[in-house]
Write a protein that holds these residues in place. Structure first.
Motif, PDB file in Angstrom:
ATOM      1  N   SER A  40       0.365  -0.241  -2.345  1.00  0.00           N
ATOM      2  CA  SER A  40       1.333   0.077  -3.551  1.00  0.00           C
ATOM      3  C   SER A  40       2.710   0.029  -2.822  1.00  0.00           C
ATOM      4  O   SER A  40       2.974   0.840  -1.832  1.00  0.00           O
ATOM      5  CB  SER A  40       1.195   1.439  -4.168  1.00  0.00           C
ATOM      6  OG  SER A  40       1.996   1.616  -5.122  1.00  0.00           O
ATOM      7  N   SER A  41       3.794  -0.293  -3.410  1.00  0.00           N
ATOM      8  CA  SER A  41       4.989  -0.480  -2.651  1.00  0.00           C
ATOM      9  C   SER A  41       6.090  -0.344  -3.747  1.00  0.00           C
ATOM     10  O   SER A  41       6.153  -0.762  -4.887  1.00  0.00           O
ATOM     11  CB  SER A  41       5.151  -1.573  -1.968  1.00  0.00           C
ATOM     12  OG  SER A  41       6.316  -1.812  -1.053  1.00  0.00           O
ATOM     13  N   GLN A  42       7.241   0.184  -3.205  1.00  0.00           N
ATOM     14  CA  GLN A  42       8.539   0.090  -3.843  1.00  0.00           C
ATOM     15  C   GLN A  42       8.774  -1.262  -3.840  1.00  0.00           C
ATOM     16  O   GLN A  42       8.372  -2.090  -2.893  1.00  0.00           O
ATOM     17  CB  GLN A  42       9.803   0.852  -3.386  1.00  0.00           C
ATOM     18  CG  GLN A  42       9.468   2.681  -3.542  1.00  0.00           C
ATOM     19  CD  GLN A  42      10.545   3.221  -2.856  1.00  0.00           C
ATOM     20  OE1 GLN A  42      10.598   3.556  -1.693  1.00  0.00           O
ATOM     21  NE2 GLN A  42      11.603   3.741  -3.712  1.00  0.00           N
ATOM     22  N   ARG A  43       9.935  -2.081  -4.603  1.00  0.00           N
ATOM     23  CA  ARG A  43      10.273  -3.174  -4.716  1.00  0.00           C
ATOM     24  C   ARG A  43      10.992  -3.848  -3.211  1.00  0.00           C
ATOM     25  O   ARG A  43      12.056  -4.208  -3.657  1.00  0.00           O
ATOM     26  CB  ARG A  43      10.816  -3.602  -5.976  1.00  0.00           C
ATOM     27  CG  ARG A  43      10.144  -2.892  -7.178  1.00  0.00           C
ATOM     28  CD  ARG A  43      10.893  -2.734  -8.275  1.00  0.00           C
ATOM     29  NE  ARG A  43      10.121  -2.096  -9.401  1.00  0.00           N
ATOM     30  CZ  ARG A  43      10.383  -0.772  -9.667  1.00  0.00           C
ATOM     31  NH1 ARG A  43      10.934   0.130  -8.748  1.00  0.00           N
ATOM     32  NH2 ARG A  43       9.675  -0.178 -10.873  1.00  0.00           N
ATOM     33  N   TYR A  44      10.236  -4.166  -2.459  1.00  0.00           N
ATOM     34  CA  TYR A  44      10.831  -4.702  -1.437  1.00  0.00           C
ATOM     35  C   TYR A  44      10.219  -6.277  -0.795  1.00  0.00           C
ATOM     36  O   TYR A  44       8.867  -6.318  -0.940  1.00  0.00           O
ATOM     37  CB  TYR A  44      10.492  -3.950   0.052  1.00  0.00           C
ATOM     38  CG  TYR A  44      10.961  -2.565  -0.087  1.00  0.00           C
ATOM     39  CD1 TYR A  44      12.433  -2.501  -0.411  1.00  0.00           C
ATOM     40  CD2 TYR A  44      10.262  -1.590  -0.044  1.00  0.00           C
ATOM     41  CE1 TYR A  44      13.012  -0.984  -0.144  1.00  0.00           C
ATOM     42  CE2 TYR A  44      11.026  -0.350   0.110  1.00  0.00           C
ATOM     43  CZ  TYR A  44      12.110  -0.017  -0.290  1.00  0.00           C
ATOM     44  OH  TYR A  44      12.507   1.168  -0.491  1.00  0.00           O
ATOM     45  N   PRO A  45      11.098  -7.386  -0.749  1.00  0.00           N
ATOM     46  CA  PRO A  45      10.353  -8.659  -0.359  1.00  0.00           C
ATOM     47  C   PRO A  45       9.716  -8.673   0.575  1.00  0.00           C
ATOM     48  O   PRO A  45       8.717  -9.425   0.824  1.00  0.00           O
ATOM     49  CB  PRO A  45      11.977  -9.393  -0.292  1.00  0.00           C
ATOM     50  CG  PRO A  45      12.831  -8.682  -1.358  1.00  0.00           C
ATOM     51  CD  PRO A  45      12.455  -7.203  -0.814  1.00  0.00           C
ATOM     52  N   PHE A  46       9.875  -7.991   1.743  1.00  0.00           N
ATOM     53  CA  PHE A  46       9.366  -8.227   2.877  1.00  0.00           C
ATOM     54  C   PHE A  46       7.743  -7.707   2.815  1.00  0.00           C
ATOM     55  O   PHE A  46       7.115  -8.029   3.603  1.00  0.00           O
ATOM     56  CB  PHE A  46       9.918  -7.299   4.149  1.00  0.00           C
ATOM     57  CG  PHE A  46       9.766  -6.068   4.208  1.00  0.00           C
ATOM     58  CD1 PHE A  46       8.833  -5.005   4.714  1.00  0.00           C
ATOM     59  CD2 PHE A  46      10.717  -5.152   3.332  1.00  0.00           C
ATOM     60  CE1 PHE A  46       8.673  -3.662   4.679  1.00  0.00           C
ATOM     61  CE2 PHE A  46      10.944  -3.613   3.495  1.00  0.00           C
ATOM     62  CZ  PHE A  46       9.710  -3.049   3.911  1.00  0.00           C
ATOM     63  N   VAL A  47       7.616  -6.716   1.848  1.00  0.00           N
ATOM     64  CA  VAL A  47       6.367  -6.188   1.777  1.00  0.00           C
ATOM     65  C   VAL A  47       5.438  -7.465   0.988  1.00  0.00           C
ATOM     66  O   VAL A  47       4.372  -7.720   1.307  1.00  0.00           O
ATOM     67  CB  VAL A  47       6.048  -4.880   0.537  1.00  0.00           C
ATOM     68  CG1 VAL A  47       4.716  -4.659   0.243  1.00  0.00           C
ATOM     69  CG2 VAL A  47       6.937  -3.877   1.380  1.00  0.00           C
ATOM     70  N   ALA A  48       6.184  -8.146  -0.021  1.00  0.00           N
ATOM     71  CA  ALA A  48       5.426  -9.008  -0.684  1.00  0.00           C
ATOM     72  C   ALA A  48       5.035 -10.412   0.494  1.00  0.00           C
ATOM     73  O   ALA A  48       4.189 -11.052   0.541  1.00  0.00           O
ATOM     74  CB  ALA A  48       6.423  -9.808  -1.761  1.00  0.00           C
ATOM     75  N   ASP A  49       6.028 -10.609   1.273  1.00  0.00           N
ATOM     76  CA  ASP A  49       6.021 -11.488   2.539  1.00  0.00           C
ATOM     77  C   ASP A  49       4.733 -11.219   3.177  1.00  0.00           C
ATOM     78  O   ASP A  49       3.822 -12.040   3.448  1.00  0.00           O
ATOM     79  CB  ASP A  49       7.201 -11.549   3.331  1.00  0.00           C
ATOM     80  CG  ASP A  49       7.018 -12.608   4.289  1.00  0.00           C
ATOM     81  OD1 ASP A  49       5.997 -13.739   4.484  1.00  0.00           O
ATOM     82  OD2 ASP A  49       8.178 -12.472   5.287  1.00  0.00           O
ATOM     83  N   ALA A  50       4.403  -9.776   3.654  1.00  0.00           N
ATOM     84  CA  ALA A  50       3.399  -9.295   4.033  1.00  0.00           C
ATOM     85  C   ALA A  50       2.117  -9.577   3.583  1.00  0.00           C
ATOM     86  O   ALA A  50       1.114  -9.928   4.402  1.00  0.00           O
ATOM     87  CB  ALA A  50       3.403  -7.832   4.623  1.00  0.00           C
TER      88      ALA A  50
END
Length: 317
Positions: free
Chosen positions: A97-107
Protein backbone atom coordinates in the motif's frame (compact mmCIF):
# COMPACT_ATOMS: atom_id res chain seq x y z
CA UNK A 1 -28.16 -17.55 12.92
CA UNK A 2 -26.70 -20.27 10.71
CA UNK A 3 -25.74 -20.53 7.05
CA UNK A 4 -28.35 -23.26 6.77
CA UNK A 5 -31.08 -20.82 7.77
CA UNK A 6 -29.78 -18.33 5.23
CA UNK A 7 -29.91 -20.98 2.52
CA UNK A 8 -33.53 -21.73 3.43
CA UNK A 9 -34.45 -18.04 3.10
CA UNK A 10 -32.74 -17.70 -0.27
CA UNK A 11 -34.35 -20.89 -1.58
CA UNK A 12 -37.81 -19.70 -0.47
CA UNK A 13 -37.23 -16.48 -2.44
CA UNK A 14 -36.33 -18.49 -5.54
CA UNK A 15 -39.25 -20.93 -5.29
CA UNK A 16 -41.89 -18.51 -4.08
CA UNK A 17 -43.13 -20.85 -1.34
CA UNK A 18 -41.91 -22.83 1.64
CA UNK A 19 -43.41 -26.06 0.26
CA UNK A 20 -41.56 -25.84 -3.06
CA UNK A 21 -38.34 -24.88 -1.31
CA UNK A 22 -38.69 -27.94 0.95
CA UNK A 23 -39.20 -30.21 -2.06
CA UNK A 24 -36.15 -28.83 -3.82
CA UNK A 25 -34.00 -29.19 -0.71
CA UNK A 26 -35.43 -32.66 0.07
CA UNK A 27 -36.60 -31.47 3.49
CA UNK A 28 -39.92 -31.38 5.27
CA UNK A 29 -42.00 -28.23 5.06
CA UNK A 30 -42.35 -28.16 8.83
CA UNK A 31 -38.55 -28.34 9.26
CA UNK A 32 -37.95 -25.28 7.07
CA UNK A 33 -40.84 -23.39 8.67
CA UNK A 34 -39.44 -24.04 12.13
CA UNK A 35 -35.94 -22.90 11.10
CA UNK A 36 -37.32 -19.67 9.61
CA UNK A 37 -39.44 -18.93 12.71
CA UNK A 38 -36.40 -19.46 14.94
CA UNK A 39 -34.43 -17.03 12.79
CA UNK A 40 -37.24 -14.46 12.96
CA UNK A 41 -37.38 -14.85 16.74
CA UNK A 42 -33.60 -14.38 17.02
CA UNK A 43 -33.63 -11.25 14.85
CA UNK A 44 -36.82 -9.82 16.31
CA UNK A 45 -38.38 -9.18 12.90
CA UNK A 46 -40.84 -10.90 10.56
CA UNK A 47 -39.10 -12.04 7.38
CA UNK A 48 -42.17 -13.60 5.77
CA UNK A 49 -45.82 -12.58 5.66
CA UNK A 50 -47.85 -15.82 5.74
CA UNK A 51 -51.38 -16.23 4.34
CA UNK A 52 -53.61 -18.85 2.70
CA UNK A 53 -52.10 -17.83 -0.63
CA UNK A 54 -48.55 -18.62 0.53
CA UNK A 55 -45.77 -16.40 1.77
CA UNK A 56 -44.36 -13.04 0.76
CA UNK A 57 -41.25 -11.30 1.99
CA UNK A 58 -41.84 -8.35 4.27
CA UNK A 59 -39.88 -5.12 3.63
CA UNK A 60 -37.50 -6.21 6.41
CA UNK A 61 -37.35 -9.65 4.84
CA UNK A 62 -36.39 -8.24 1.44
CA UNK A 63 -33.59 -6.24 3.02
CA UNK A 64 -32.38 -9.28 4.98
CA UNK A 65 -32.51 -11.38 1.81
CA UNK A 66 -29.94 -9.14 0.11
CA UNK A 67 -27.55 -9.63 3.02
CA UNK A 68 -28.18 -13.38 3.07
CA UNK A 69 -27.33 -13.70 -0.63
CA UNK A 70 -24.12 -11.72 -0.13
CA UNK A 71 -23.04 -13.80 2.86
CA UNK A 72 -23.66 -17.07 1.06
CA UNK A 73 -21.68 -15.86 -1.97
CA UNK A 74 -18.74 -14.97 0.29
CA UNK A 75 -19.02 -18.36 2.01
CA UNK A 76 -18.85 -20.16 -1.34
CA UNK A 77 -15.92 -17.99 -2.44
CA UNK A 78 -13.95 -18.81 0.73
CA UNK A 79 -14.76 -22.50 0.45
CA UNK A 80 -13.65 -22.51 -3.17
CA UNK A 81 -10.49 -20.60 -2.38
CA UNK A 82 -9.32 -22.88 0.39
CA UNK A 83 -10.76 -25.99 -1.18
CA UNK A 84 -8.48 -25.21 -4.11
CA UNK A 85 -5.56 -24.65 -1.74
CA UNK A 86 -6.05 -28.11 -0.20
CA UNK A 87 -5.49 -29.72 -3.58
CA UNK A 88 -2.38 -27.71 -4.45
CA UNK A 89 0.14 -25.32 -2.98
CA UNK A 90 -1.46 -22.14 -1.66
CA UNK A 91 -0.60 -19.03 -3.71
CA UNK A 92 2.05 -16.67 -2.39
CA UNK A 93 0.44 -13.42 -1.28
CA UNK A 94 1.89 -9.92 -1.17
CA UNK A 95 0.30 -6.47 -1.17
CA UNK A 96 1.98 -3.09 -0.93
CA UNK A 97 0.00 0.00 0.00
CA UNK A 98 1.55 3.29 -1.01
CA UNK A 99 1.10 6.98 -1.44
CA UNK A 100 1.06 7.86 -5.12
CA UNK A 101 4.71 7.50 -6.21
CA UNK A 102 5.82 6.37 -9.69
CA UNK A 103 8.89 4.62 -8.28
CA UNK A 104 6.66 2.30 -6.22
CA UNK A 105 4.73 1.32 -9.35
CA UNK A 106 8.10 0.77 -11.06
CA UNK A 107 9.25 -1.54 -8.24
CA UNK A 108 5.96 -3.45 -8.42
CA UNK A 109 6.35 -3.99 -12.18
CA UNK A 110 9.90 -5.22 -11.60
CA UNK A 111 8.55 -7.70 -9.05
CA UNK A 112 6.06 -9.02 -11.60
CA UNK A 113 8.86 -9.49 -14.12
CA UNK A 114 11.24 -11.38 -11.82
CA UNK A 115 8.79 -13.40 -9.72
CA UNK A 116 9.23 -17.13 -10.29
CA UNK A 117 6.27 -18.19 -8.16
CA UNK A 118 3.91 -20.67 -9.80
CA UNK A 119 0.90 -19.26 -7.99
CA UNK A 120 0.63 -15.79 -6.48
CA UNK A 121 -1.77 -13.06 -5.41
CA UNK A 122 0.11 -9.75 -5.77
CA UNK A 123 -1.37 -6.31 -5.32
CA UNK A 124 -0.50 -2.60 -5.33
CA UNK A 125 -2.88 -0.09 -3.73
CA UNK A 126 -2.35 3.66 -4.08
CA UNK A 127 -4.04 5.76 -1.42
CA UNK A 128 -3.44 8.56 1.09
CA UNK A 129 -1.05 8.22 4.02
CA UNK A 130 -3.86 7.51 6.48
CA UNK A 131 -5.03 4.69 4.21
CA UNK A 132 -1.51 3.26 3.93
CA UNK A 133 -1.08 3.23 7.71
CA UNK A 134 -4.49 1.60 8.19
CA UNK A 135 -3.72 -1.03 5.53
CA UNK A 136 -0.50 -2.12 7.24
CA UNK A 137 -1.92 -1.92 10.75
CA UNK A 138 -4.98 -4.00 9.79
CA UNK A 139 -2.82 -6.62 7.99
CA UNK A 140 -4.31 -5.80 4.59
CA UNK A 141 -0.85 -4.86 3.30
CA UNK A 142 2.54 -6.40 3.98
CA UNK A 143 4.30 -3.04 3.84
CA UNK A 144 3.41 0.57 3.11
CA UNK A 145 5.33 3.41 1.46
CA UNK A 146 4.93 6.92 2.87
CA UNK A 147 6.86 10.18 3.25
CA UNK A 148 7.75 12.33 6.24
CA UNK A 149 8.82 15.97 6.38
CA UNK A 150 10.33 17.98 9.20
CA UNK A 151 6.90 19.54 9.73
CA UNK A 152 5.00 16.24 9.92
CA UNK A 153 7.56 13.75 11.21
CA UNK A 154 6.90 14.17 14.94
CA UNK A 155 3.14 13.62 14.64
CA UNK A 156 3.39 10.75 12.14
CA UNK A 157 6.07 8.92 14.13
CA UNK A 158 3.94 9.23 17.26
CA UNK A 159 1.04 7.60 15.42
CA UNK A 160 3.28 4.86 14.03
CA UNK A 161 4.64 4.09 17.51
CA UNK A 162 1.10 3.89 18.91
CA UNK A 163 0.25 1.31 16.26
CA UNK A 164 3.49 -0.66 16.65
CA UNK A 165 4.65 0.33 13.16
CA UNK A 166 8.24 1.01 12.13
CA UNK A 167 9.44 3.50 9.50
CA UNK A 168 12.53 2.58 7.46
CA UNK A 169 13.92 5.51 5.49
CA UNK A 170 14.92 4.86 1.88
CA UNK A 171 16.07 8.33 0.82
CA UNK A 172 15.75 12.03 1.52
CA UNK A 173 15.00 14.28 -1.45
CA UNK A 174 14.37 17.96 -1.96
CA UNK A 175 10.70 18.98 -2.36
CA UNK A 176 9.68 20.14 -5.81
CA UNK A 177 6.89 21.70 -7.82
CA UNK A 178 5.17 19.65 -10.54
CA UNK A 179 3.91 21.54 -13.61
CA UNK A 180 3.63 21.17 -17.38
CA UNK A 181 6.61 21.66 -19.66
CA UNK A 182 4.97 24.70 -21.31
CA UNK A 183 4.06 26.37 -18.01
CA UNK A 184 5.12 30.04 -17.65
CA UNK A 185 7.46 28.97 -14.83
CA UNK A 186 8.85 25.86 -16.53
CA UNK A 187 12.14 27.47 -17.55
CA UNK A 188 13.12 28.26 -13.95
CA UNK A 189 15.81 26.23 -12.18
CA UNK A 190 14.12 26.74 -8.79
CA UNK A 191 10.94 28.29 -7.43
CA UNK A 192 9.72 30.05 -4.30
CA UNK A 193 6.26 30.03 -2.75
CA UNK A 194 5.81 33.61 -3.96
CA UNK A 195 6.47 32.55 -7.57
CA UNK A 196 3.48 30.20 -7.41
CA UNK A 197 1.01 32.77 -6.15
CA UNK A 198 -2.08 33.00 -8.38
CA UNK A 199 -1.65 29.66 -10.15
CA UNK A 200 -4.22 26.84 -9.56
CA UNK A 201 -3.14 24.27 -6.98
CA UNK A 202 -3.81 20.53 -7.45
CA UNK A 203 -4.10 18.21 -4.45
CA UNK A 204 -5.31 14.68 -3.80
CA UNK A 205 -8.65 14.56 -2.04
CA UNK A 206 -8.88 13.26 1.52
CA UNK A 207 -11.69 12.10 3.74
CA UNK A 208 -13.24 14.83 5.84
CA UNK A 209 -11.37 15.29 9.09
CA UNK A 210 -8.02 13.93 7.89
CA UNK A 211 -5.23 16.18 9.21
CA UNK A 212 -2.95 17.98 6.76
CA UNK A 213 -0.01 16.05 8.25
CA UNK A 214 -1.24 13.05 6.22
CA UNK A 215 -1.19 14.87 2.87
CA UNK A 216 1.46 13.83 0.36
CA UNK A 217 1.78 17.31 -1.12
CA UNK A 218 4.65 19.24 0.44
CA UNK A 219 3.22 21.59 3.11
CA UNK A 220 3.62 25.30 2.38
CA UNK A 221 2.20 28.18 4.39
CA UNK A 222 0.81 29.99 1.34
CA UNK A 223 -1.17 26.90 0.28
CA UNK A 224 -3.27 26.50 3.42
CA UNK A 225 -6.11 28.35 1.68
CA UNK A 226 -5.21 28.60 -2.02
CA UNK A 227 -7.37 30.91 -4.12
CA UNK A 228 -7.63 28.34 -6.95
CA UNK A 229 -7.89 24.76 -5.74
CA UNK A 230 -8.39 21.55 -7.77
CA UNK A 231 -9.06 18.23 -6.02
CA UNK A 232 -8.40 14.85 -7.69
CA UNK A 233 -8.37 11.27 -6.40
CA UNK A 234 -5.69 9.54 -8.48
CA UNK A 235 -2.27 10.12 -10.00
CA UNK A 236 -3.40 9.82 -13.64
CA UNK A 237 -6.03 12.56 -13.25
CA UNK A 238 -3.51 14.81 -11.50
CA UNK A 239 -1.15 14.42 -14.47
CA UNK A 240 -3.95 15.21 -16.94
CA UNK A 241 -4.85 18.40 -15.05
CA UNK A 242 -1.23 19.54 -14.92
CA UNK A 243 -0.77 18.77 -18.60
CA UNK A 244 -3.88 20.71 -19.68
CA UNK A 245 -3.66 23.79 -17.42
CA UNK A 246 -1.27 26.15 -15.65
CA UNK A 247 -1.95 24.33 -12.38
CA UNK A 248 0.82 22.94 -10.18
CA UNK A 249 1.28 20.68 -7.21
CA UNK A 250 4.08 19.91 -4.79
CA UNK A 251 5.77 16.78 -3.52
CA UNK A 252 8.91 14.67 -3.78
CA UNK A 253 9.44 15.76 -7.38
CA UNK A 254 10.47 12.26 -8.40
CA UNK A 255 9.81 11.04 -11.92
CA UNK A 256 10.31 7.52 -13.26
CA UNK A 257 11.41 6.79 -16.81
CA UNK A 258 8.59 5.26 -18.81
CA UNK A 259 6.02 5.80 -16.06
CA UNK A 260 5.77 9.60 -16.06
CA UNK A 261 4.25 11.88 -18.68
CA UNK A 262 7.13 13.59 -20.50
CA UNK A 263 5.15 16.84 -20.62
CA UNK A 264 5.28 17.17 -16.82
CA UNK A 265 8.44 18.54 -15.20
CA UNK A 266 9.55 19.13 -11.62
CA UNK A 267 11.42 22.15 -10.27
CA UNK A 268 13.05 22.33 -6.80
CA UNK A 269 11.49 24.55 -4.14
CA UNK A 270 13.88 27.01 -2.56
CA UNK A 271 14.63 27.02 1.17
CA UNK A 272 12.67 23.87 2.05
CA UNK A 273 13.70 20.89 4.17
CA UNK A 274 13.87 17.36 2.77
CA UNK A 275 11.12 14.85 2.07
CA UNK A 276 11.96 11.53 3.73
CA UNK A 277 10.69 8.54 1.76
CA UNK A 278 10.45 5.13 3.40
CA UNK A 279 8.50 1.97 4.04
CA UNK A 280 6.57 0.86 7.12
CA UNK A 281 5.66 -2.52 8.55
CA UNK A 282 4.40 -3.97 11.80
CA UNK A 283 7.04 -4.08 14.50
CA UNK A 284 8.27 -7.52 15.60
CA UNK A 285 6.84 -9.25 12.52
CA UNK A 286 8.90 -11.38 10.18
CA UNK A 287 9.63 -10.02 6.70
CA UNK A 288 8.67 -12.66 4.14
CA UNK A 289 11.11 -13.54 1.31
CA UNK A 290 8.79 -11.92 -1.23
CA UNK A 291 8.55 -8.75 0.86
CA UNK A 292 12.35 -8.64 1.19
CA UNK A 293 12.65 -9.06 -2.57
CA UNK A 294 10.24 -6.18 -3.15
CA UNK A 295 12.10 -3.90 -0.73
CA UNK A 296 15.32 -4.50 -2.69
CA UNK A 297 13.53 -3.69 -5.95
CA UNK A 298 12.00 -0.63 -4.28
CA UNK A 299 15.47 0.63 -3.35
CA UNK A 300 16.66 0.11 -6.93
CA UNK A 301 13.61 1.77 -8.47
CA UNK A 302 13.93 4.77 -6.13
CA UNK A 303 17.64 5.17 -6.90
CA UNK A 304 16.88 5.07 -10.64
CA UNK A 305 14.07 7.59 -10.16
CA UNK A 306 16.35 10.01 -8.29
CA UNK A 307 19.01 9.75 -11.01
CA UNK A 308 16.46 10.20 -13.81
CA UNK A 309 14.86 13.21 -12.10
CA UNK A 310 18.19 14.92 -11.49
CA UNK A 311 19.15 14.41 -15.13
CA UNK A 312 15.94 16.10 -16.24
CA UNK A 313 16.50 18.94 -13.77
CA UNK A 314 20.19 19.23 -14.72
CA UNK A 315 21.14 19.11 -11.05
CA UNK A 316 24.30 17.45 -9.69
CA UNK A 317 24.22 13.88 -8.31
Amino acid sequence: MTFQQLEYIVEISKCGSINKAAQKLFLSQSGISTAVRELESELGIALLARSNRGVEFTPEGKEFLSYAVSLLEQKRWIEGLYGEARNSAAPVRFLVSSQRYPFVADAFLRLLQVSDENRFRLGLRETGMDGVIDDVYDHRADIGVICLTDLTEKIIRRLLDARELEFHELAAVSPCVYLRRGHPLADRTSLTEEDLDGYPYVAFEHDQGVASDFFEEYPMSTLKKPGKYISVNNRATAIYVLWATDAFTTGSGLLSKGLTDEDVVTIPLEGKTSVHLGWIHLRNTRISPLTAQFIKLLEEALADSITFTRQLQNTPE
